[in-house]
Write a protein that holds these residues in place. Sequence first.
Motif, PDB file in Angstrom:
ATOM      1  N   GLU A  43       0.869  -1.188  -0.036  1.00 39.67           N
ATOM      2  CA  GLU A  43      -0.008   0.076  -0.035  1.00 39.67           C
ATOM      3  C   GLU A  43       0.827   1.282  -0.055  1.00 39.67           C
ATOM      4  N   PRO A  44       0.407   2.503  -0.515  1.00 43.23           N
ATOM      5  CA  PRO A  44       1.156   3.650  -0.662  1.00 43.23           C
ATOM      6  C   PRO A  44       1.809   4.023   0.910  1.00 43.23           C
ATOM      7  N   GLY A  45       2.815   4.350   1.021  1.00 54.39           N
ATOM      8  CA  GLY A  45       3.302   4.801   2.367  1.00 54.39           C
ATOM      9  C   GLY A  45       3.533   3.657   3.375  1.00 54.39           C
ATOM     10  N   GLU A  46       3.340   2.524   2.836  1.00 53.63           N
ATOM     11  CA  GLU A  46       3.725   0.881   3.556  1.00 53.63           C
ATOM     12  C   GLU A  46       5.038   0.730   3.439  1.00 53.63           C
ATOM     13  N   LYS A  47       5.742   0.358   4.531  1.00 55.15           N
ATOM     14  CA  LYS A  47       7.288  -0.060   4.209  1.00 55.15           C
ATOM     15  C   LYS A  47       6.783  -1.849   3.931  1.00 55.15           C
ATOM     16  N   LEU A  48       7.855  -2.263   3.251  1.00 49.90           N
ATOM     17  CA  LEU A  48       7.846  -3.438   2.953  1.00 49.90           C
ATOM     18  C   LEU A  48       7.505  -4.600   3.831  1.00 49.90           C
ATOM     19  N   GLU A  49       8.250  -4.547   4.895  1.00 44.77           N
ATOM     20  CA  GLU A  49       8.172  -5.637   6.104  1.00 44.77           C
ATOM     21  C   GLU A  49       6.882  -5.628   6.557  1.00 44.77           C
ATOM     22  N   GLU A  50       6.508  -4.281   6.753  1.00 42.79           N
ATOM     23  CA  GLU A  50       5.016  -4.156   7.485  1.00 42.79           C
ATOM     24  C   GLU A  50       4.058  -4.570   6.524  1.00 42.79           C
ATOM     25  N   ALA A  51       4.298  -4.475   5.076  1.00 43.60           N
ATOM     26  CA  ALA A  51       3.212  -4.919   4.227  1.00 43.60           C
ATOM     27  C   ALA A  51       3.284  -6.509   4.170  1.00 43.60           C
ATOM     28  N   ALA A  52       4.296  -7.134   4.197  1.00 41.84           N
ATOM     29  CA  ALA A  52       4.505  -8.694   4.377  1.00 41.84           C
ATOM     30  C   ALA A  52       3.552  -9.040   5.711  1.00 41.84           C
ATOM     31  N   ALA A  53       3.885  -8.486   6.762  1.00 44.08           N
ATOM     32  CA  ALA A  53       3.180  -8.918   8.146  1.00 44.08           C
ATOM     33  C   ALA A  53       1.734  -8.713   7.965  1.00 44.08           C
ATOM     34  N   ARG A  54       1.171  -7.500   7.364  1.00 39.43           N
ATOM     35  CA  ARG A  54      -0.185  -7.323   7.086  1.00 39.43           C
ATOM     36  C   ARG A  54      -0.838  -8.355   6.092  1.00 39.43           C
ATOM     37  N   GLU A  55       0.020  -8.826   4.881  1.00 40.20           N
ATOM     38  CA  GLU A  55      -0.513  -9.789   4.042  1.00 40.20           C
ATOM     39  C   GLU A  55      -0.592 -11.142   4.660  1.00 40.20           C
ATOM     40  N   LEU A  56       0.359 -11.388   5.314  1.00 40.56           N
ATOM     41  CA  LEU A  56       0.420 -12.732   6.300  1.00 40.56           C
ATOM     42  C   LEU A  56      -0.793 -12.901   6.981  1.00 40.56           C
ATOM     43  N   HIS A  57      -1.195 -11.858   7.780  1.00 36.81           N
ATOM     44  CA  HIS A  57      -2.130 -11.872   8.870  1.00 36.81           C
ATOM     45  C   HIS A  57      -3.383 -11.707   8.111  1.00 36.81           C
ATOM     46  N   GLU A  58      -3.666 -10.972   7.088  1.00 30.21           N
ATOM     47  CA  GLU A  58      -4.998 -11.084   6.367  1.00 30.21           C
ATOM     48  C   GLU A  58      -5.365 -12.252   5.630  1.00 30.21           C
ATOM     49  N   GLU A  59      -4.371 -13.000   5.117  1.00 30.23           N
ATOM     50  CA  GLU A  59      -4.473 -14.372   4.436  1.00 30.23           C
ATOM     51  C   GLU A  59      -4.457 -15.574   5.454  1.00 30.23           C
ATOM     52  N   THR A  60      -3.984 -15.570   6.565  1.00 32.13           N
ATOM     53  CA  THR A  60      -3.809 -16.572   7.420  1.00 32.13           C
ATOM     54  C   THR A  60      -4.183 -16.394   8.913  1.00 32.13           C
ATOM     55  N   GLY A  61      -4.284 -15.211   9.251  1.00 37.41           N
ATOM     56  CA  GLY A  61      -4.426 -14.892  10.877  1.00 37.41           C
ATOM     57  C   GLY A  61      -3.136 -15.040  11.383  1.00 37.41           C
ATOM     58  N   MET A  62      -1.898 -15.214  10.759  1.00 38.09           N
ATOM     59  CA  MET A  62      -0.702 -15.461  11.619  1.00 38.09           C
ATOM     60  C   MET A  62       0.005 -14.458  11.575  1.00 38.09           C
ATOM     61  N   THR A  63       1.065 -14.574  12.594  1.00 37.09           N
ATOM     62  CA  THR A  63       2.193 -13.369  12.862  1.00 37.09           C
ATOM     63  C   THR A  63       3.393 -14.019  12.492  1.00 37.09           C
ATOM     64  N   ALA A  64       4.587 -13.532  12.458  1.00 33.67           N
ATOM     65  CA  ALA A  64       5.842 -14.030  12.438  1.00 33.67           C
ATOM     66  C   ALA A  64       6.959 -13.065  13.009  1.00 33.67           C
TER      67      ALA A  64
END
Length: 142
Positions: A43-64
């Motif tokens: 997303e605009p203004g989103e850092k890459l690692e934050e985007a990876a964490a968001r997508e992981l949570h949105e698709e699986t409910g998981m954190t890492a």
Amino acid sequence: MAGDQQWPKLGVSASVWRNGKVLLVQRAKPPKGIWAFPGGHVEPGEKLEEAAARELHEETGMTARFQGLLGLYDVIRRDQSGLVTVHYVIASYLGIAGPGEPVAASDAAAVTWADPDALGGFALAPNIPDAIATARKILNVH
């Protein structure tokens, strides 16, 4: 450049591991049925690692707990005439799974912990086998 579209677009993915197994999601959107790491758009203004964490949570409910960048991967698709229809550069992050079990959500049709030595039954996205091999070396998963 295809039409007005600007290429490439930036995406992220999360190569998440637990007990020697890797988390894979089956895509519910085109290319439907393909298995890959959880991931998606930045997303605009989103850092890459934050985007990876968001997508992981949105698709699986998981954190890492991310260990850093696994690698950069191109996803390029062309139509029958050779015109580029899709070009993403995917920044894939390597992580160790947080607590809980994954549940398919968002645009994931299914999710599983996959044994990296038994991937023959999965229709994997093109870069996934190489990414899994690289992750195994980094994490020392045999």
